[in-house]
Design an enzyme around this catalytic site. Structure first.
Site, PDB file in Angstrom:
ATOM      1  N   ASP A  44      -4.041  41.854 -55.091  1.00 37.99           N
ATOM      2  CA  ASP A  44      -3.171  43.154 -55.233  1.00 37.99           C
ATOM      3  C   ASP A  44      -1.585  43.098 -54.923  1.00 37.99           C
ATOM      4  OD1 ASP A  44      -5.675  44.262 -55.493  1.00 37.99           O
ATOM      5  OD2 ASP A  44      -6.045  44.363 -53.377  1.00 37.99           O
ATOM      6  N   GLU A 233      -7.466  52.068 -61.773  1.00 41.79           N
ATOM      7  CA  GLU A 233      -6.967  51.884 -60.359  1.00 41.79           C
ATOM      8  C   GLU A 233      -5.654  51.481 -60.784  1.00 41.79           C
ATOM      9  OE1 GLU A 233      -9.498  49.135 -58.434  1.00 41.79           O
ATOM     10  OE2 GLU A 233      -9.041  47.490 -60.141  1.00 41.79           O
TER      11      GLU A 233
END
Length: 491
Positions: A44, A233
């Site tokens: 991420d 997301e």
């Protein structure tokens, strides 16, 4: 001793490294640039640029095992920290270790996890301030502050910045995956959200944008929806010229999609004239990692500008795949982004090659030993002597680190290393341009009195000029933890 005589000495054959037995890199081989780090995971990714240096913050994926010692799937529930790595050339990366965020020992003990960070820099009252936003699993978003991009960090509000009580978040399945924009006028905005309400795959309506107050640690007004097709997301936000680019990861709905919709698990983007929309959907820019690396999973990205070029950081399970455990443990990668004349973005081809250097490395200033482009057989640990410093440890015979494009324009005949050891017999061989390249010298590592007692050791080496890749090959007695390596420089 004259530098031209340096190679006339004989190495102790018991310590000299047989080049045919150098340890093999797990996944990242010269001259490749991806993944950025090969001694730890990092998922991420989010990037900021400060003083000609890129800082990348990542979820600290770490292997988890069952009772029999087998690696199990990453369920993310144990992740309490965020890693930081930085670079001035995008090829050699410095590991700044992990920020302890969640849990009893973390800066935010109210949080149970720390995932998917976002970072921002803003000058407030004439001082540089840094903000690290993190996901407390999918239940909310916290914020830490610092006077430096590498910490120390503290929690200024001691509670979530965004929670289920925040106005405008009703209907958001997952309160996580923040992205932050500080606009040209100084106003801050935070983007977040994700998930799919039952049956609402095509337009989940779970993405949000909200204004940040001037202090960057409080929100203003109500969160506003972003209508992002097939959103899942991973919020991203960038300003290019006068246009705003909102990007995200699409969901994995396997039914029929309208023509022009993003595919499953791809990075898509939209454009607006305002930081809060309305947004116009454009296209996808990065397919799922499975398309490039034959190992899939979720997709997560961050775009940033550095030295007039645009880049995209993203993660893929390349390191864990090479280790034989592709079970959700991800590593950060980097590739270029190219804009068309009309402002649209060209599709990215992810690869192991990575990006080209943007500058050479200066060897005449002290360089952290945890800075490298390539490595085999090393580990990085926190230095217990110097605050916020990290060291290369677990050094054994045949392990090595390599640096790209070291610039010896002024020439060098002296090498200095700062090391610690509790035994005699370690050594560093210095080679040029390849792990098995020309040896220009070596340095013996004495017993410094213990692993916490660092000493600077210097030695004359064969004169070196020009730009070279430099490899430090570690030698010593077989099967021993030889020494700890803090920093180095040439003169």
């Amino acid at each position: 001793m004259k530098s031209e005589d340096i190679l006339r000495e004989e190495l102790d054959p018991a310590r000299e490294v047989d080049t045919s037995k150098l340890k093999e890199p797990i996944v990242k081989e010269p001259p490749h640039g991806n993944p950025l780090l090969s001694h730890r995971f990092g998922a991420d990714p989010y990037a900021i640029v400060f003083k000609d240096r890129v800082y990348i913050y990542s979820t600290n994926d770490t292997l988890k095992y069952d009772d029999e010692g087998n690696v199990i799937d990453n369920n993310y529930g144990h992740i309490h920290s965020i890693t930081v790595a930085s670079s001035q050339d995008l090829v050699n990366w410095t590991d700044h270790g992990a920020i302890q965020v969640a849990g009893e020992e973390g800066a935010a003990p109210w949080a149970t996890q720390s995932w998917a960070p976002a970072a921002a820099h803003k000058v407030i009252d004439g001082k540089d301030k840094f903000f690290l936003y993190f996901s407390n699993n999918a239940s909310g978003i916290g914020v830490l502050t610092s006077d430096s991009p590498i910490g120390p960090w503290k929690d200024p509000i001691k509670q979530p910045l965004i929670s289920r009580d925040t106005p405008g978040v009703k209907g958001v399945t997952w309160l996580f995956d923040p992205a932050v924009l500080v606009d040209d006028d100084g106003k801050g905005y935070i983007y977040f959200g994700g998930g799919i309400p039952e049956g609402e795959y095509e337009m989940p309506n779970t993405a949000r944008v909200m204004e940040l107050d001037k202090d960057m640690i409080s929100v203003v007004g109500e969160a506003e929806p972003i209508q992002a097709p097939f959103m899942f997301e991973d919020a991203g936000i960038n300003k290019v010229g006068s246009k705003y680019y909102y990007s995200y990861c699409s969901n994995f709905y396997n039914g029929e999609r309208p023509v022009g919709s993003p595919g499953a698990g791809e990075i898509a983007y939209m454009i607006s004239d305002h930081p809060k929309g309305p947004w116009t959907y454009q296209s996808t820019i990065l397919k799922n990692p499975a398309q490039f690396f034959q190992v899939g999973g979720n997709n997560h990205h961050a775009m940033f500008r550095f030295k007039e070029r645009w880049y995209i950081a993203y993660h893929a399970q390349t390191l864990s795949k090479a280790m034989g455990v592709p079970k959700g443990y991800r590593s950060t990668h980097l590739n270029r982004i190219f804009f068309n004349d009309d402002g649209t973005i060209q599709e990215v081809h992810a690869d192991y090659q990575g990006v080209k250097k943007v500058s050479n490395l200066d060897p005449y200033q002290p360089v952290n030993a945890v800075t490298y482009a390539w490595q085999a057989g090393i580990q990085v640990s926190e230095c217990t002597v110097y605050y916020n410093r990290f060291v290369v440890g677990s050094i054994t015979k045949g392990s090595w680190i390599g640096l790209s494009s070291v610039d010896f324009e002024a020439g060098a005949t002296q090498f200095e290393a700062v090391v610690s050891s509790e035994k005699e017999g370690g050594m560093i061989e210095i080679r040029l341009d390849h792990q098995m390249g020309e040896t220009i010298g070596w340095i013996d590592i004495p017993n410094t009195g213990g692993k916490t007692l660092y000493k600077s050791i210097s030695r004359t080496v064969k004169r070196i000029t020009g730009v070279h890749d430099v490899y430090f090959i570690f030698g010593g007695v077989d099967d021993q933890d030889l020494f700890t390596f803090l920093s180095w420089q040439f003169r």
